[in-house]
Design a protein around this motif. Structure first.
Motif, PDB file in Angstrom:
ATOM      1  N   UNK A  32      10.034  38.717   2.199  1.00  0.00           N
ATOM      2  CA  UNK A  32       8.856  38.077   2.762  1.00  0.00           C
ATOM      3  C   UNK A  32       7.659  38.192   1.842  1.00  0.00           C
ATOM      4  N   UNK A  33       7.550  39.336   1.176  1.00  0.00           N
ATOM      5  CA  UNK A  33       6.413  39.562   0.294  1.00  0.00           C
ATOM      6  C   UNK A  33       6.863  40.310  -0.952  1.00  0.00           C
ATOM      7  N   UNK A  34       6.194  39.997  -2.043  1.00  0.00           N
ATOM      8  CA  UNK A  34       6.420  40.691  -3.300  1.00  0.00           C
ATOM      9  C   UNK A  34       5.068  40.997  -3.922  1.00  0.00           C
ATOM     10  N   UNK A  35       5.059  41.985  -4.801  1.00  0.00           N
ATOM     11  CA  UNK A  35       3.766  42.391  -5.357  1.00  0.00           C
ATOM     12  C   UNK A  35       3.945  43.060  -6.706  1.00  0.00           C
ATOM     13  N   UNK A  36       2.838  43.188  -7.381  1.00  0.00           N
ATOM     14  CA  UNK A  36       2.749  43.966  -8.612  1.00  0.00           C
ATOM     15  C   UNK A  36       1.754  45.109  -8.400  1.00  0.00           C
ATOM     16  N   UNK A  37       2.169  46.285  -8.808  1.00  0.00           N
ATOM     17  CA  UNK A  37       1.297  47.446  -8.859  1.00  0.00           C
ATOM     18  C   UNK A  37       1.287  47.962 -10.297  1.00  0.00           C
ATOM     19  N   UNK A  38       0.321  48.800 -10.594  1.00  0.00           N
ATOM     20  CA  UNK A  38       0.286  49.411 -11.927  1.00  0.00           C
ATOM     21  C   UNK A  38      -0.130  50.864 -11.801  1.00  0.00           C
ATOM     22  N   UNK A  39       0.243  51.633 -12.809  1.00  0.00           N
ATOM     23  CA  UNK A  39      -0.041  53.071 -12.763  1.00  0.00           C
ATOM     24  C   UNK A  39      -0.292  53.596 -14.159  1.00  0.00           C
ATOM     25  N   UNK A  51       2.137  38.364  -3.217  1.00  0.00           N
ATOM     26  CA  UNK A  51       2.384  37.023  -2.725  1.00  0.00           C
ATOM     27  C   UNK A  51       3.245  37.127  -1.481  1.00  0.00           C
ATOM     28  N   UNK A  52       2.752  36.582  -0.384  1.00  0.00           N
ATOM     29  CA  UNK A  52       3.470  36.578   0.883  1.00  0.00           C
ATOM     30  C   UNK A  52       4.003  35.175   1.106  1.00  0.00           C
ATOM     31  N   UNK A  53       5.273  35.067   1.434  1.00  0.00           N
ATOM     32  CA  UNK A  53       5.874  33.747   1.480  1.00  0.00           C
ATOM     33  C   UNK A  53       5.915  33.193   0.068  1.00  0.00           C
ATOM     34  N   UNK A  54       5.575  31.942  -0.083  1.00  0.00           N
ATOM     35  CA  UNK A  54       5.590  31.343  -1.421  1.00  0.00           C
ATOM     36  C   UNK A  54       4.208  31.017  -1.929  1.00  0.00           C
TER      37      UNK A  54
END
Length: 123
Positions: A32-39, A51-54
């Motif tokens: 349903x949702x994808x994301x980018x994180x950084x550390x 991004x949720x959905x498209x």
């Protein structure tokens, strides 16, 4: 089992661009949702973009107007186009996903994580 594999990191000069990719082993449209994180060393994982959905996108204020998130379900790939890079963008970038359709900047909301790709921006 879900696997996420990031690529596209590297060393770039300030004001340059990089395009990160994240290939999912499963069916992208299940997420349903994808994301980018950084550390960065010694710091907590920081939200970059989701991004949720498209099409429902969210950006951290620090990257708004410079980064663009997108996904291509047919290619099982999540992207992060990073423009006008700054030295403070230097970090390991992680791709993450969750089955639910959520909008969250909290890393705890996401279930699946890649191994990360290093981005280094020189001044």
């Amino acid at each position: 089992q879900v696997h996420l594999v990031e690529s596209g990191g590297g060393l770039v000069q300030a004001a340059g661009s990089l395009n990160l990719s994240c290939v999912a082993s499963g069916r992208m449209y299940d997420f349903g949702a994808m994301a980018w994180f950084r550390q960065t060393p010694g710091k907590d994982r920081e939200f970059v973009s989701s991004i949720a959905g498209t099409s429902t996108t969210t950006y951290a204020d620090s990257v708004k107007g410079r980064f663009i998130i997108s996904r291509d379900n047919a290619k099982n790939t999540l992207y992060l186009q990073m423009n006008s890079l700054k030295p403070e963008d230097t970090a390991v970038y992680y791709c993450t996903a969750v089955l639910g359709l959520i909008i969250s900047t909290n890393w705890n909301a996401y279930d699946y994580w890649g191994q990360g790709t290093q981005v280094t921006v020189s001044s």
